[in-house]
Design an enzyme around this catalytic site. Sequence first.
Site, PDB file in Angstrom:
ATOM      1  N   HIS A  43       0.856  -1.181   0.000  1.00 28.57           N
ATOM      2  CA  HIS A  43       0.000   0.000   0.000  1.00 28.57           C
ATOM      3  C   HIS A  43       0.893   1.232   0.000  1.00 28.57           C
ATOM      4  O   HIS A  43       1.161   1.822   1.046  1.00 28.57           O
ATOM      5  CB  HIS A  43      -0.919  -0.015   1.222  1.00 28.57           C
ATOM      6  CG  HIS A  43      -1.982   1.032   1.205  1.00 28.57           C
ATOM      7  ND1 HIS A  43      -3.232   0.831   1.739  1.00 28.57           N
ATOM      8  CD2 HIS A  43      -1.992   2.299   0.725  1.00 28.57           C
ATOM      9  CE1 HIS A  43      -3.965   1.927   1.586  1.00 28.57           C
ATOM     10  NE2 HIS A  43      -3.219   2.834   0.977  1.00 28.57           N
ATOM     11  N   GLU A  70      -2.613  -1.731  -3.150  1.00 21.48           N
ATOM     12  CA  GLU A  70      -3.692  -0.921  -2.595  1.00 21.48           C
ATOM     13  C   GLU A  70      -3.302   0.554  -2.653  1.00 21.48           C
ATOM     14  O   GLU A  70      -2.118   0.890  -2.608  1.00 21.48           O
ATOM     15  CB  GLU A  70      -3.930  -1.279  -1.126  1.00 21.48           C
ATOM     16  CG  GLU A  70      -4.300  -2.706  -0.862  1.00 21.48           C
ATOM     17  CD  GLU A  70      -4.481  -2.980   0.622  1.00 21.48           C
ATOM     18  OE1 GLU A  70      -5.097  -4.004   0.959  1.00 21.48           O
ATOM     19  OE2 GLU A  70      -4.002  -2.163   1.447  1.00 21.48           O
ATOM     20  N   HIS A 190      -8.250  -5.611   7.135  1.00 25.27           N
ATOM     21  CA  HIS A 190      -8.015  -4.594   8.155  1.00 25.27           C
ATOM     22  C   HIS A 190      -8.327  -5.157   9.536  1.00 25.27           C
ATOM     23  O   HIS A 190      -9.466  -5.442   9.874  1.00 25.27           O
ATOM     24  CB  HIS A 190      -8.803  -3.307   7.930  1.00 25.27           C
ATOM     25  CG  HIS A 190      -8.092  -2.114   8.525  1.00 25.27           C
ATOM     26  ND1 HIS A 190      -7.198  -1.352   7.810  1.00 25.27           N
ATOM     27  CD2 HIS A 190      -8.113  -1.591   9.771  1.00 25.27           C
ATOM     28  CE1 HIS A 190      -6.714  -0.391   8.581  1.00 25.27           C
ATOM     29  NE2 HIS A 190      -7.245  -0.520   9.781  1.00 25.27           N
TER      30      HIS A 190
END
Length: 237
Positions: A43, A70, A190
Site C-alpha cells: 500500500h 492498494e 483490516h
Amino acid sequence: MTKLSVNVNKVATLRNARGGNNPDVLQVAMDCERFGAQGITVHPRPDERHIRYQDVRDLSPRVKTEFNIEGNPIEEYVKLVIEVKPTQVTLVPDGHDQITSNHGWDTLENRTFLTDVVGRFREAGIRTSIFVDADPRMVEGASLCGADRVELYTEPYAARYAQDRDEAIRPFIEAANEARQLKLGLNAGHDLSLENLAFYHQQIPWTDEVSIGHALICDALYLGLQETIRRYLKCLE
C-alpha cells in the site's frame, strides 16, 4: 479456497526507521511466498513512509503469487499501477495524512470518478477491487462502477469481536451475500488476526482473499514468520 495475501508495509516501516535495507522487504515477501502465502500486498502512500514506489517496481518481477497494490487512485498512483500491471489493484479512499485506512468508499457518491478509474485499470487487464464498508448499498455501487471485486473493511468486525462476535459479523454477512448475488469477487482486510480470522472465514467461506499485515507481522515477532503464516493458513482451512 480463501487466499492469504500478506501486506508487507510494516516491514518497510521498520526498514525506513533506520535507513539502509534491513529488513529487506523483497526478501521478506519472497519468504512469505515460500512459507505458503498465496499473495503479497503493498500500500504505497504519496509520502512513502513505508512502501516506496520503487519497492513496488522491485517487487513486481519477483512476486510469483498474486500481487495486490492498494491505494488512493491519485494520478501518480494510477500511472504506477498501469506501469507495473499487478494481478489486482485495490482502490482505497485514503487521505494524505491518515495513519491507516479507516473507511471504505461511498461508491454511490463517487460513482463517476470510480467508474473512470476502474475502466482505466480494466483496459490494462488488471483485476480491480474497491474497498467498502460492510453496507450492501456500497457493494451494489461498486458493481455499478464496473469493479471485479469488493474488499470489506473489517476493522469494525475486529473491534466488536470480543464483545459479541455474532453481532459483529452480521453486517459483513449481509454485505458478502450482496456481493455473491451480484457475482462480485469478495476480499476482506483490516485488523484481521489469529484471534478473529477463523470465525470470520467460517461465517463467510466464499471470501476469495484476505489481506493481512499489521497483526501478522506483529505475530511473527513472537512466533517467527514461517509459523505465523502456517497458523493464518490454518484459520482459512
